[in-house]
Design a protein around this motif. Structure first.
Motif, PDB file in Angstrom:
ATOM      1  N   LYS A   1      12.325 -41.013  15.728  1.00 58.69           N
ATOM      2  CA  LYS A   1      13.001 -40.797  16.996  1.00 58.69           C
ATOM      3  C   LYS A   1      13.315 -42.178  17.550  1.00 58.69           C
ATOM      4  CE  LYS A   1      12.002 -38.452  21.336  1.00 58.69           C
ATOM      5  NZ  LYS A   1      11.442 -39.580  22.120  1.00 58.69           N
ATOM      6  N   PRO A   2      14.599 -42.426  17.906  1.00 64.41           N
ATOM      7  CA  PRO A   2      14.906 -43.765  18.431  1.00 64.41           C
ATOM      8  C   PRO A   2      13.968 -44.092  19.597  1.00 64.41           C
ATOM      9  CG  PRO A   2      16.903 -42.431  18.235  1.00 64.41           C
ATOM     10  CD  PRO A   2      15.757 -41.526  17.936  1.00 64.41           C
ATOM     11  N   ASN A   3      13.376 -45.275  19.577  1.00 64.02           N
ATOM     12  CA  ASN A   3      12.460 -45.652  20.661  1.00 64.02           C
ATOM     13  C   ASN A   3      12.881 -46.957  21.318  1.00 64.02           C
ATOM     14  OD1 ASN A   3      11.792 -47.249  18.501  1.00 64.02           O
ATOM     15  ND2 ASN A   3       9.595 -47.033  18.711  1.00 64.02           N
ATOM     16  N   PRO A   4      14.081 -46.951  21.948  1.00 67.11           N
ATOM     17  CA  PRO A   4      14.492 -48.160  22.669  1.00 67.11           C
ATOM     18  C   PRO A   4      13.487 -48.446  23.775  1.00 67.11           C
ATOM     19  CG  PRO A   4      15.816 -46.298  23.368  1.00 67.11           C
ATOM     20  CD  PRO A   4      15.002 -45.823  22.206  1.00 67.11           C
ATOM     21  N   PHE A   5      13.310 -49.720  24.114  1.00 62.18           N
ATOM     22  CA  PHE A   5      12.447 -50.073  25.232  1.00 62.18           C
ATOM     23  C   PHE A   5      13.205 -49.817  26.528  1.00 62.18           C
ATOM     24  CE2 PHE A   5      10.944 -53.522  22.110  1.00 62.18           C
ATOM     25  CZ  PHE A   5      10.094 -52.630  21.488  1.00 62.18           C
ATOM     26  N   PRO A   6      12.499 -49.441  27.582  1.00 61.49           N
ATOM     27  CA  PRO A   6      13.178 -49.222  28.869  1.00 61.49           C
ATOM     28  C   PRO A   6      13.580 -50.554  29.505  1.00 61.49           C
ATOM     29  CG  PRO A   6      10.827 -48.858  29.095  1.00 61.49           C
ATOM     30  CD  PRO A   6      11.066 -49.149  27.651  1.00 61.49           C
ATOM     31  N   LYS A   7      14.487 -51.221  28.832  1.00 57.40           N
ATOM     32  CA  LYS A   7      14.960 -52.539  29.253  1.00 57.40           C
ATOM     33  C   LYS A   7      16.447 -52.598  28.953  1.00 57.40           C
ATOM     34  CE  LYS A   7      10.905 -54.993  27.384  1.00 57.40           C
ATOM     35  NZ  LYS A   7      10.360 -55.565  28.598  1.00 57.40           N
ATOM     36  N   SER A   8      17.059 -53.722  29.295  1.00 55.46           N
ATOM     37  CA  SER A   8      18.473 -53.879  28.985  1.00 55.46           C
ATOM     38  C   SER A   8      18.680 -54.003  27.482  1.00 55.46           C
ATOM     39  CB  SER A   8      19.021 -55.129  29.676  1.00 55.46           C
ATOM     40  OG  SER A   8      18.486 -56.276  29.050  1.00 55.46           O
ATOM     41  N   ILE A   9      19.924 -53.797  27.067  1.00 58.83           N
ATOM     42  CA  ILE A   9      20.263 -53.934  25.652  1.00 58.83           C
ATOM     43  C   ILE A   9      19.883 -55.332  25.173  1.00 58.83           C
ATOM     44  CG2 ILE A   9      22.229 -54.023  24.060  1.00 58.83           C
ATOM     45  CD1 ILE A   9      23.551 -51.897  25.930  1.00 58.83           C
ATOM     46  N   ARG A  10      20.224 -56.330  25.972  1.00 62.93           N
ATOM     47  CA  ARG A  10      19.922 -57.716  25.584  1.00 62.93           C
ATOM     48  C   ARG A  10      18.409 -57.901  25.426  1.00 62.93           C
ATOM     49  NH1 ARG A  10      21.686 -60.001  29.768  1.00 62.93           N
ATOM     50  NH2 ARG A  10      23.703 -60.829  29.124  1.00 62.93           N
ATOM     51  N   ASP A  11      17.639 -57.411  26.393  1.00 57.47           N
ATOM     52  CA  ASP A  11      16.186 -57.627  26.350  1.00 57.47           C
ATOM     53  C   ASP A  11      15.524 -56.869  25.212  1.00 57.47           C
ATOM     54  OD1 ASP A  11      16.369 -59.366  28.405  1.00 57.47           O
ATOM     55  OD2 ASP A  11      15.674 -57.979  29.956  1.00 57.47           O
ATOM     56  N   ASN A  12      16.112 -55.749  24.792  1.00 54.25           N
ATOM     57  CA  ASN A  12      15.583 -55.059  23.622  1.00 54.25           C
ATOM     58  C   ASN A  12      15.645 -55.961  22.405  1.00 54.25           C
ATOM     59  OD1 ASN A  12      14.955 -51.873  23.294  1.00 54.25           O
ATOM     60  ND2 ASN A  12      16.022 -52.296  25.219  1.00 54.25           N
TER      61      ASN A  12
ATOM     62  N   ASP B   1      18.783 -70.508  21.243  1.00 53.53           N
ATOM     63  CA  ASP B   1      19.843 -69.767  21.928  1.00 53.53           C
ATOM     64  C   ASP B   1      19.744 -68.264  21.662  1.00 53.53           C
ATOM     65  OD1 ASP B   1      21.966 -68.895  23.236  1.00 53.53           O
ATOM     66  OD2 ASP B   1      23.463 -70.087  22.160  1.00 53.53           O
ATOM     67  N   LEU B   2      19.113 -67.559  22.590  1.00 52.58           N
ATOM     68  CA  LEU B   2      18.920 -66.129  22.387  1.00 52.58           C
ATOM     69  C   LEU B   2      20.236 -65.370  22.475  1.00 52.58           C
ATOM     70  CD1 LEU B   2      15.513 -65.327  24.118  1.00 52.58           C
ATOM     71  CD2 LEU B   2      16.032 -65.499  21.691  1.00 52.58           C
ATOM     72  N   ASP B   3      21.167 -65.846  23.313  1.00 52.65           N
ATOM     73  CA  ASP B   3      22.466 -65.156  23.431  1.00 52.65           C
ATOM     74  C   ASP B   3      23.143 -65.075  22.080  1.00 52.65           C
ATOM     75  OD1 ASP B   3      22.106 -64.705  26.046  1.00 52.65           O
ATOM     76  OD2 ASP B   3      23.342 -66.373  26.750  1.00 52.65           O
ATOM     77  N   GLU B   4      23.075 -66.191  21.378  1.00 49.83           N
ATOM     78  CA  GLU B   4      23.738 -66.250  20.087  1.00 49.83           C
ATOM     79  C   GLU B   4      23.057 -65.299  19.105  1.00 49.83           C
ATOM     80  OE1 GLU B   4      24.748 -67.579  16.174  1.00 49.83           O
ATOM     81  OE2 GLU B   4      22.764 -68.046  17.023  1.00 49.83           O
ATOM     82  N   LEU B   5      21.722 -65.283  19.162  1.00 44.98           N
ATOM     83  CA  LEU B   5      20.957 -64.411  18.271  1.00 44.98           C
ATOM     84  C   LEU B   5      21.230 -62.942  18.582  1.00 44.98           C
ATOM     85  CD1 LEU B   5      18.677 -64.218  16.116  1.00 44.98           C
ATOM     86  CD2 LEU B   5      17.055 -64.088  18.012  1.00 44.98           C
ATOM     87  N   VAL B   6      21.265 -62.614  19.864  1.00 40.02           N
ATOM     88  CA  VAL B   6      21.523 -61.236  20.274  1.00 40.02           C
ATOM     89  C   VAL B   6      22.895 -60.808  19.752  1.00 40.02           C
ATOM     90  CG1 VAL B   6      22.017 -59.782  22.281  1.00 40.02           C
ATOM     91  CG2 VAL B   6      20.005 -61.279  22.289  1.00 40.02           C
ATOM     92  N   GLU B   7      23.875 -61.672  19.894  1.00 48.80           N
ATOM     93  CA  GLU B   7      25.223 -61.328  19.416  1.00 48.80           C
ATOM     94  C   GLU B   7      25.220 -61.123  17.901  1.00 48.80           C
ATOM     95  OE1 GLU B   7      28.428 -63.873  20.632  1.00 48.80           O
ATOM     96  OE2 GLU B   7      29.770 -63.090  19.080  1.00 48.80           O
TER      97      GLU B   7
ATOM     98  N   GLY C   1      23.624 -56.012  29.886  1.00 47.13           N
ATOM     99  CA  GLY C   1      22.581 -55.854  30.897  1.00 47.13           C
ATOM    100  C   GLY C   1      22.266 -54.394  31.203  1.00 47.13           C
ATOM    101  N   ARG C   2      23.018 -53.485  30.570  1.00 48.08           N
ATOM    102  CA  ARG C   2      22.800 -52.066  30.835  1.00 48.08           C
ATOM    103  C   ARG C   2      21.521 -51.585  30.153  1.00 48.08           C
ATOM    104  NH1 ARG C   2      27.506 -48.643  28.635  1.00 48.08           N
ATOM    105  NH2 ARG C   2      25.973 -47.353  27.587  1.00 48.08           N
ATOM    106  N   SER C   3      20.921 -50.542  30.717  1.00 47.58           N
ATOM    107  CA  SER C   3      19.683 -50.025  30.123  1.00 47.58           C
ATOM    108  C   SER C   3      19.963 -49.432  28.750  1.00 47.58           C
ATOM    109  CB  SER C   3      19.064 -48.957  31.018  1.00 47.58           C
ATOM    110  OG  SER C   3      18.057 -48.266  30.286  1.00 47.58           O
ATOM    111  N   ALA C   4      19.121 -49.763  27.813  1.00 45.45           N
ATOM    112  CA  ALA C   4      19.274 -49.234  26.454  1.00 45.45           C
ATOM    113  C   ALA C   4      19.112 -47.721  26.436  1.00 45.45           C
ATOM    114  CB  ALA C   4      18.246 -49.882  25.534  1.00 45.45           C
TER     115      ALA C   4
END
Ligand code: ADP
Ligand code: MG
Lengths: 249, 266
Positions: B101-112, B125-131, B148-151
């Protein structure tokens, strides 16, 4: 025995007899329990009164009394949570820091006189409040982790320790544990007259002084509970020890 | 899809007589097999035969269940995973996991996606890694303006791809997937399957699936598990056979495999 004690005794006997009579008339069960509860309260309060009376004449003993209370509070709260000895130590710390921060402010400002007479009951009430919060926050944390175990596993599967994963749940658990006190504080004086206020009025204090003391207690409890809830949810293990329906490191 | 050649694909896991029990109850018994690098290995078989149990041994996630006991040898790149001195935290960073079952963290997409790297105090550079990770799972174009939206607001298929991206962000060696498409619609399932094939170029993938077609579409190797019953009637899972996927499906050696495949494809 002075006259007051005799009158109180008569009133208590009548109150109890009336309660038992009403129970019998209404066919309510638990008469025995009511009687036992009343007798326990009688013995406990008289004992505490004697101890505190003695402490008032030997103020150094106040620290011993509060120390014992602190330990008992940590034990009680840890039992509610189902923690192990390490959790208990963390809870002890959480209760101690919450209560002492509050007592310190009240003592340093002189809002309460620096004497066993005023600081002992105040400290005792803060420790009691901290104990309730530690239990609520700890139980909440473990319930939340259990309810959302797949999310907890997600953190662990990325290399989080159990505690790091638990920290993701602690904020919310700490917040939720504050709700009862927030409600109680908001409704103070409206729905109920809080205990210290009533007690002081009965003891002959002016309503304004009673309100001041009650406010110190209520706002003091808010600070105690913020500190205790935050620390408790961070120091205890998010998982119940083996044998309590969960695992831990 | 490439087929197994032991010289080209060094072994990542070696299991010798692995048995797992929960308390007194044996869940899976005496599994001996190897899992090769940069291949998709599927574990198939009826429900309750211990596939999930075995998978969770491969990154020590069974540590979370106090009654779980692992016997035999689970070797990961030459290290006994249950040996003394092995740090399960390190293991789990090398061996990621995607759940049923998908278990995203209750955080933003980026923070996941950034959660794993931040745990390791990576300030790079986390931005680069996230991308990069979101691009790899084909999610970047869909979410680039809503990082920044909730996952929790993503669709199930997007959530599962986010969970895969979250794994990739800690630069794993292996990705374990436990029926990753079981809760998804056919289109989302196809995207996950395509992604698995593509990821196998760089990662070793162990996939639990009850979907035999899925195994034939994505797996290089397939291991078939079945339940056996002892004299007391207690059920335990056994590895029946393990072969390159085409071989297992076209020329199974064991009657139980033949029956299972025939039953499921009928
Ligand atoms: N946490 C657990 N505690 C006790 N028994 C378990 C637990 N998880 C799984 N089992 C048992 O182990 C056996 C194998 O389960 P599982 O590994 O989930 O099988 P599969 O993934 O093949 O369906 C089942 O009999 C199941 O009931
Ligand atoms: Mg399963």
């Amino acid at each position: 025995m002075n006259e007051q004690a005799i009158r109180t005794g008569i009133a208590l006997a009548l109150l109890l007899a009336a309660a038992l009579a009403v129970m019998t008339y209404g066919g309510l069960a638990y008469r025995r329990e009511l009687l036992v509860a009343a007798l326990r309260a009688l013995v406990q309060l008289v004992a505490v009164a004697l101890i505190i009376a003695w402490i008032f004449t030997h103020p150094q003993a106040a620290f011993l009394y509060l120390g014992v209370m602190l330990v008992v509070a940590a034990y009680t709260s840890n039992r509610r949570i189902g923690g192990d000895s390490r959790d208990r130590l963390g809870i002890l710390l959480a209760i101690f820091l919450g209560a002492s921060a509050t007592v310190l402010i009240v003592a340093v400002t002189g809002a309460l006189e620096f004497s066993a007479q005023s600081l002992l009951p105040f400290s005792a009430q803060m420790i009691g409040g901290a104990m309730t919060t530690a239990s609520l926050a700890g139980v909440r944390l473990r319930d939340d982790v259990k309810d959302q175990f797949t999310v907890f596993e997600g953190y662990v599967a990325l290399g989080a320790t159990y505690r790091q994963a638990g920290r993701e749940f602690s904020q919310r658990a700490a917040e939720k544990s504050l709700f009862p006190t927030l409600d109680q504080t908001k409704s103070a004086g409206l729905v109920t007259l809080p205990g210290a206020f009533v007690g002081m009025l009965l003891g002959g204090a002016s309503p304004l002084l009673a309100a001041q003391i009650q406010l110190l207690v209520l706002i003091g409890l808010l600070l105690v509970q913020c500190i205790t809830a935050l620390i408790t949810t961070r120091v205890i293990s998010p998982l119940a020890p083996a044998g309590h329906g969960g695992a831990r490191a | 899809m490439s087929h197994g050649d032991p010289k080209v694909h060094p072994e990542v896991f070696r299991l010798e007589d692995v048995s797992v029990s929960y308390g007194e109850q044996l869940a899976v018994q005496d599994v001996t097999m190897t899992i090769e690098a940069r291949q998709v290995t599927a574990l198939i078989g009826p429900s309750g035969c211990g596939k999930t149990t075995l998978l969770r041994c491969l990154n020590r996630l069974n540590d979370l269940i106090p009654e779980a006991r692992v016997g035999g040898l689970v070797s990961y790149r030459g290290t006994d995973l249950y040996g003394p001195g092995v740090d399960p935290i390190e293991i789990r960073q090398r061996i990621g996991m995607v759940f049923q079952k998908p278990n995203p963290f209750p955080k933003s997409i980026r923070d996941n996606v950034a959660y794993g790297p931040r745990l390791r105090h990576e300030k790079a550079d986390l931005d680069e890694l996230v991308e990069r990770c979101l691009t790899r799972v084909g999610l970047w174009d869909e979410v680039r303006n809503d990082l920044g939206r909730s996952a929790l607001q993503l669709s199930g298929g997007q959530q599962q791809r986010l969970v895969i991206a979250r794994c990739l962000a800690v630069d794993p060696d292996v990705i374990l997937m436990d029926e990753p498409a079981a809760s998804l619609d056919p289109i989302a399932t196809e995207r996950i399957e395509d992604l698995m094939v593509e990821l196998a170029a760089d990662y070793t993938i162990v996939l639990v699936t009850h979907n035999l077609q899925q195994a034939t579409r994505v797996a290089d190797h397939t291991a078939f598990f079945a339940a056996e019953f002892d004299e007391q009637g207690a059920r335990r899972g056994r590895l029946v056979e393990h072969a390159p996927t085409a071989v297992l499906f076209e020329d199974p050696q064991d009657q139980r495999t033949r029956d299972y495949i025939a039953g499921r494809f009928a």
